[in-house]
Design an enzyme around this catalytic site. Structure first.
Site, PDB file in Angstrom:
ATOM      1  N   LYS A   1       0.882  -1.167   0.000  1.00  0.00           N
ATOM      2  CA  LYS A   1       0.000   0.000   0.000  1.00  0.00           C
ATOM      3  C   LYS A   1       0.920   1.217   0.000  1.00  0.00           C
ATOM      4  O   LYS A   1       1.549   1.523   1.008  1.00  0.00           O
ATOM      5  CB  LYS A   1      -0.911  -0.002   1.230  1.00  0.00           C
ATOM      6  CG  LYS A   1      -1.784   1.244   1.315  1.00  0.00           C
ATOM      7  CD  LYS A   1      -2.552   1.326   2.621  1.00  0.00           C
ATOM      8  CE  LYS A   1      -3.001   2.756   2.854  1.00  0.00           C
ATOM      9  NZ  LYS A   1      -3.650   2.932   4.169  1.00  0.00           N
ATOM     10  N   ASN A  48      -9.565   1.909   9.440  1.00  0.00           N
ATOM     11  CA  ASN A  48      -8.862   1.575  10.670  1.00  0.00           C
ATOM     12  C   ASN A  48      -9.460   2.329  11.855  1.00  0.00           C
ATOM     13  O   ASN A  48     -10.079   1.759  12.750  1.00  0.00           O
ATOM     14  CB  ASN A  48      -7.360   1.884  10.504  1.00  0.00           C
ATOM     15  CG  ASN A  48      -6.490   1.365  11.638  1.00  0.00           C
ATOM     16  OD1 ASN A  48      -5.319   1.103  11.448  1.00  0.00           O
ATOM     17  ND2 ASN A  48      -7.020   1.191  12.845  1.00  0.00           N
ATOM     18  N   THR A  49      -9.332   3.652  11.831  1.00  0.00           N
ATOM     19  CA  THR A  49      -9.721   4.468  12.984  1.00  0.00           C
ATOM     20  C   THR A  49     -11.183   4.271  13.371  1.00  0.00           C
ATOM     21  O   THR A  49     -11.503   4.203  14.573  1.00  0.00           O
ATOM     22  CB  THR A  49      -9.457   5.956  12.684  1.00  0.00           C
ATOM     23  OG1 THR A  49      -8.137   6.083  12.155  1.00  0.00           O
ATOM     24  CG2 THR A  49      -9.557   6.794  13.934  1.00  0.00           C
ATOM     25  N   GLY A  54      -8.192   9.298   8.880  1.00  0.00           N
ATOM     26  CA  GLY A  54      -8.567   9.495  10.275  1.00  0.00           C
ATOM     27  C   GLY A  54      -9.665  10.521  10.512  1.00  0.00           C
ATOM     28  O   GLY A  54     -10.044  10.755  11.655  1.00  0.00           O
ATOM     29  N   ALA A  90      -9.402   5.178   3.521  1.00  0.00           N
ATOM     30  CA  ALA A  90      -9.256   6.340   4.410  1.00  0.00           C
ATOM     31  C   ALA A  90     -10.491   7.232   4.476  1.00  0.00           C
ATOM     32  O   ALA A  90     -11.188   7.446   3.492  1.00  0.00           O
ATOM     33  CB  ALA A  90      -8.064   7.206   4.025  1.00  0.00           C
ATOM     34  N   GLY A  91     -10.724   7.714   5.683  1.00  0.00           N
ATOM     35  CA  GLY A  91     -11.750   8.731   5.891  1.00  0.00           C
ATOM     36  C   GLY A  91     -13.132   8.200   6.220  1.00  0.00           C
ATOM     37  O   GLY A  91     -14.041   8.980   6.476  1.00  0.00           O
TER      38      GLY A  91
END
Lengths: 65, 253
Positions: free
Chosen positions: B93, B203-204, B154, B181-182
């Site tokens: 990645k 993830n977050t 994040g 992401a996001g």
């Protein structure tokens, strides 16, 4: 001689990347190495010479996103 | 689902391994989400790397190492080479960050690094924007997968430029794409899948939820729902009401 390992100054006796890893207790560890910003494959560690002032990075698997 | 460098994923969910309250919660999140890919990184060995590797191995999922935090082509390429040896995979990645606040990809560095790594046998997953021109150039440079952002890493804002992402999807119909992401809520993930993306990476949103395992399960269900809906050929939205109950046969009262 004095070299930098992961950003910290170390006094080492070994003359190769493999030797330095063994000296610092990472002989058996699953790590990846770079010397002065360039990748050093595992197979090349035994012959890759380390000289005064070199910067060695020893990286391990870590959490990531 | 389109294949990622020849690999058919069991589920369209890729999950990060950072920021969990404990290794046990991380394992629960993977189990309950049924994620098929785990993203990992490389950092200076400080005593915890070996145990972490054992945890990752035990998850039984595909491993996707990242070059998170790299701001230059040289840094990213070296990190990728170290990751390939460490994790024994050609997948990478590729992050080449261009801005410290937005963590927006540096399109110029990303393109250059993609070319270098693809020529060296890497299977590059470039973390990119929704820019179609850049996407075309990344594919020409050797990437066979794209990872456009939903919104900044994040942030939890979801699909920040839904129109742009829709256009990107339509522009390259055969290219496997992951929204990376996001994402903050399962509905964001469903939205991405309904738009025709092949997977999402987050993830977050899971790791920082009050109950990560429950949120992981919610995301797992959300991507399934989105993929199922996409495959079921959704209706076209209409501006005006159209009665769904038959008008014929209505009583004259």
């Amino acid at each position: 001689m004095k070299i930098e390992v992961n950003g910290a100054s170390h006094e080492v006796q070994a003359a190769t990347v493999a030797g330095v890893l063994a000296e610092l207790g990472w002989g058996e560890a699953r790590v990846a190495t770079a010397l002065n910003g360039a990748f050093v494959p595992k197979a090349a560690r035994g012959t890759m010479a380390v000289t005064e002032g070199d910067r060695l990075e020893v990286l391990a698997p870590m959490q990531g996103g | 689902m389109r294949r990622f460098y020849g690999v058919s994923l069991e589920t369209p969910l890729m999950l990060g391994t950072a920021q969990y309250p404990s290794p046990a919660v991380l394992e629960a999140a993977f189990r309950d989400s049924q994620a098929s890919v785990a993203t990992v990184s490389l950092r200076r060995e400080a005593g915890k790397g070996q145990a972490f590797w054992q945890i990752i191995r035990s998850l039984g999922v595909h491993v996707l190492p990242n070059t998170a935090g790299c701001h230059s082509v040289q840094e990213a390429v070296t990190t990728a080479k170290m990751a390939r040896e460490m994790f024994e995979t050609n997948w990478i990645k590729l992050e080449v960050i261009g801005h410290a606040d937005t963590l927006q990809p540096d399109p110029f560095g990303l393109l250059e690094a993609t070319g270098v790594l693809a020529a060296d046998g890497f299977e590059v997953f470039p973390y990119t924007t929704e820019d179609q021109v850049l996407a075309g150039r990344l594919l020409a440079a050797g990437a066979q997968v794209l990872m456009p952002w939903g919104s900044p890493i994040g942030s939890g804002l979801g699909l920040n430029n839904r129109y742009g992402l829709k256009m990107l999807r339509a522009a390259f119909p055969d290219v496997p794409m992951v929204i990376d992401a996001g994402l903050g809520l399962p509905s964001h993930a469903t939205d991405a899948m309904e738009l025709g993306f092949d997977a999402v990476l987050l993830n977050t949103a899971v790791a920082q939820a009050g109950d990560p395992a429950a949120m992981a399960r919610a995301f797992g269900l959300a991507v399934q729902a989105g993929a199922l809906a996409r495959g079921a050929d959704p209706m076209e939205p209409r501006e005006m009401a159209v009665p769904s109950t038959p008008v014929m046969g209505k009583a004259w009262l």
